[in-house]
Design an enzyme around this catalytic site. Structure first.
Site, PDB file in Angstrom:
ATOM      1  CB  CYS A  47      17.334   6.004  19.485  1.00 12.47           C
ATOM      2  SG  CYS A  47      16.229   7.122  18.763  1.00 12.47           S
ATOM      3  CD1 TRP A  84       0.506   0.156   3.352  1.00 13.35           C
ATOM      4  CD2 TRP A  84      -0.189  -1.764   3.006  1.00 13.35           C
ATOM      5  NE1 TRP A  84       0.822  -0.155   4.450  1.00 13.35           N
ATOM      6  CE2 TRP A  84       0.462  -1.527   4.145  1.00 13.35           C
ATOM      7  CE3 TRP A  84      -0.751  -3.003   2.717  1.00 13.35           C
ATOM      8  CZ2 TRP A  84       0.699  -2.809   5.185  1.00 13.35           C
ATOM      9  CZ3 TRP A  84      -0.296  -4.120   3.306  1.00 13.35           C
ATOM     10  CH2 TRP A  84       0.276  -3.754   4.777  1.00 13.35           C
ATOM     11  CB  CYS A 130      17.566   4.027  23.749  1.00 13.04           C
ATOM     12  SG  CYS A 130      15.754   3.994  24.060  1.00 13.04           S
ATOM     13  CE1 TYR A 170      -3.062   6.335  11.310  1.00  4.88           C
ATOM     14  CE2 TYR A 170      -4.497   4.750  10.638  1.00  4.88           C
ATOM     15  CZ  TYR A 170      -3.453   5.175  10.631  1.00  4.88           C
ATOM     16  OH  TYR A 170      -2.414   4.586   9.800  1.00  4.88           O
ATOM     17  CB  CYS A 182      10.096   4.784  19.132  1.00  7.05           C
ATOM     18  SG  CYS A 182       9.843   5.848  20.782  1.00  7.05           S
ATOM     19  CD  GLN A 210      -6.297  -1.062  18.524  1.00  2.00           C
ATOM     20  OE1 GLN A 210      -6.563  -1.623  19.433  1.00  2.00           O
ATOM     21  NE2 GLN A 210      -5.407  -0.126  18.185  1.00  2.00           N
ATOM     22  CB  THR A 211      -4.495  -5.308  12.602  1.00  6.95           C
ATOM     23  OG1 THR A 211      -5.876  -5.657  12.948  1.00  6.95           O
ATOM     24  CG2 THR A 211      -3.956  -6.854  11.776  1.00  6.95           C
ATOM     25  CG  LEU A 218      -7.868  -8.975   9.930  1.00 10.11           C
ATOM     26  CD1 LEU A 218      -6.548  -9.462  10.109  1.00 10.11           C
ATOM     27  CD2 LEU A 218      -8.041  -8.428   8.663  1.00 10.11           C
ATOM     28  CD  GLU A 264      -3.721   3.166   6.948  1.00  7.06           C
ATOM     29  OE1 GLU A 264      -3.841   3.135   8.173  1.00  7.06           O
ATOM     30  OE2 GLU A 264      -2.536   3.769   6.315  1.00  7.06           O
ATOM     31  CG  ASP A 272      -0.482   5.160  14.886  1.00  7.68           C
ATOM     32  OD1 ASP A 272       0.266   5.809  15.491  1.00  7.68           O
ATOM     33  OD2 ASP A 272      -0.264   4.127  14.265  1.00  7.68           O
TER      34      ASP A 272
END
Length: 351
Positions: free
Chosen positions: A203, A26, A200, A122, A194, A44-45, A82, A39, A140
């Site tokens: 990072c 996508w 870290c 979102y 993150c 939540q996936t 799903l 989307e 999100d």
DNA sequence: AAAGCGGGGAG
DNA sequence: CTCCCAGCTTT
């Protein structure tokens, strides 16, 4: 026209993204339909879980018209496994709304997109920025985590105030010249660098991250709510007569609406005076808010017996039942009992 | 403002 | 085990 200066945070994560982004289907398109579909799947996936579903769905329904005109049952069958099945039903409602209210042309602004069912702040921001370069910041779980740490935001992300607080902050950081890449970058950064338990050491933001300098990375973001799990019992009878199965669609409110199931035992079953053969059942089926204990039995009803069919149930052939969407609990029950011939007949070819 | 809604993977 | 995932809808 004056170009606003790029915030150091934004410059850093966009440079990081150029180096570390994953190639995802996508991201190869600006087709709002394909982006929208991805989307909704990814709500939540995790990407790894949603990816095969995206491939199957975009192949089965290449355009918003195909999706709008599809039988709902075939969509729910493709969505099987799903979870959050209301996403699939809202997806098709929205497709039909695009056909009817927008003449088949996907809406092109945040304010129109967010009116589609299943599309919240979102998802509307994601589509508007990715497909149309509208400068709307996405917020999100990744964005909560990244911003709360880098800027030491202590707002409880479970509170209703959190969305506004983090949206304002993200919106102040989004560059007008490339909002889409910024939105992709901050989420990818949250997903890969993150993380909830991050490393870290490598990072690029460690010198400017407030949480890192204050040794509070593990404390942020702050989230108060804990989900409480209710334990319930769901016992099934796999009832066969004349090669057909007694099944129903779950239409009531609650879990698994729109999905199909065997006979769910809710009474003494005096109407079924036949011997039951115990089936192997998964010890427990865990949802985020349920702990389901399940026992199941197989019952063969003699062909000539006139059974009083319980309200809401009906006979269905194994092949038709295979084509219906079923919750994973039922799929597990089926695949764990393939020595039972009729369950072998409804064994799914894919999840 | 809070609850309901799936399933799976990571640590 | 716990946490949480490219959240939204309903109450």
């Amino acid at each position: 026209m004056q170009k606003s200066p790029l915030h150091p945070f934004s410059a850093t994560i966009m440079a990081w993204y150029a180096e570390h982004q994953r190639e995802l289907p996508w991201r190869q398109t600006q087709d709002p339909y394909a982006i929208w579909l991805s989307e909704i799947i990814l709500q939540q996936t995790r990407v790894a879980q949603g990816l095969p579903y995206f491939e199957r769905l975009i192949t089965a329904f290449p355009t918003v018209r195909d999706l709008a005109e599809a039988p709902e049952a075939s969509l729910l069958r493709l969505w099987q496994g799903l979870g959050y099945y209301s996403r699939a039903r809202n997806l098709q409602k929205a497709a039909q709304m695009v056909m009817r209210d927008f003449s088949g042309v996907f809406p092109q602004s945040y304010d129109e997109i967010i009116r589609l069912p299943g599309v919240g702040p979102y998802t509307a921001a994601a589509i508007a920025s990715f497909a149309f370069d509208e400068a709307k910041a996405v917020v999100d779980g990744n964005v909560y985590r990244v911003l709360s740490r880098v800027f030491a935001v202590e707002t409880d992300i479970a509170s209703s105030a959190a969305r506004g607080v983090f949206t304002s902050l993200a919106q102040s950081l989004i560059p007008m010249q490339d909002p889409a890449t910024f939105n992709q970058a901050i989420m990818e950064f949250g997903a890969l660098q993150c993380t909830p338990s991050p490393d870290c050491s490598d990072c690029p933001l460690r010198v400017s991250c407030a949480a890192f300098s204050e040794h509070r990375v593990a404390e942020l973001p702050i989230k108060s709510k804990k989900t409480k799990v209710k334990e319930i019992e769901m016992d099934y009878l796999v009832i066969e007569q004349n090669g057909q199965l007694l099944v129903r669609e779950r239409t009531e409110k609650g879990i698994w609406k729109g999905m199909w199931e065997f006979y769910l035992i809710e009474d003494a079953c005096d109407w079924l005076p036949f011997q039951r053969q115990a089936l192997k059942s998964p010890p427990v089926h865990l949802l985020s808010h349920r702990k389901i204990h399940c026992d199941a039995w197989y019952v063969q009803v003699p062909d000539n017996f006139e059974l009083e069919i319980p309200e809401g149930y009906g006979w269905m052939s194994p092949s038709d039942f295979e084509s219906k969407g079923k919750p994973v609990l039922l799929l597990n029950l089926i695949t764990d009992n393939l020595d039972c011939p009729i369950l072998q007949d409804i064994s799914p070819t894919y999840l």
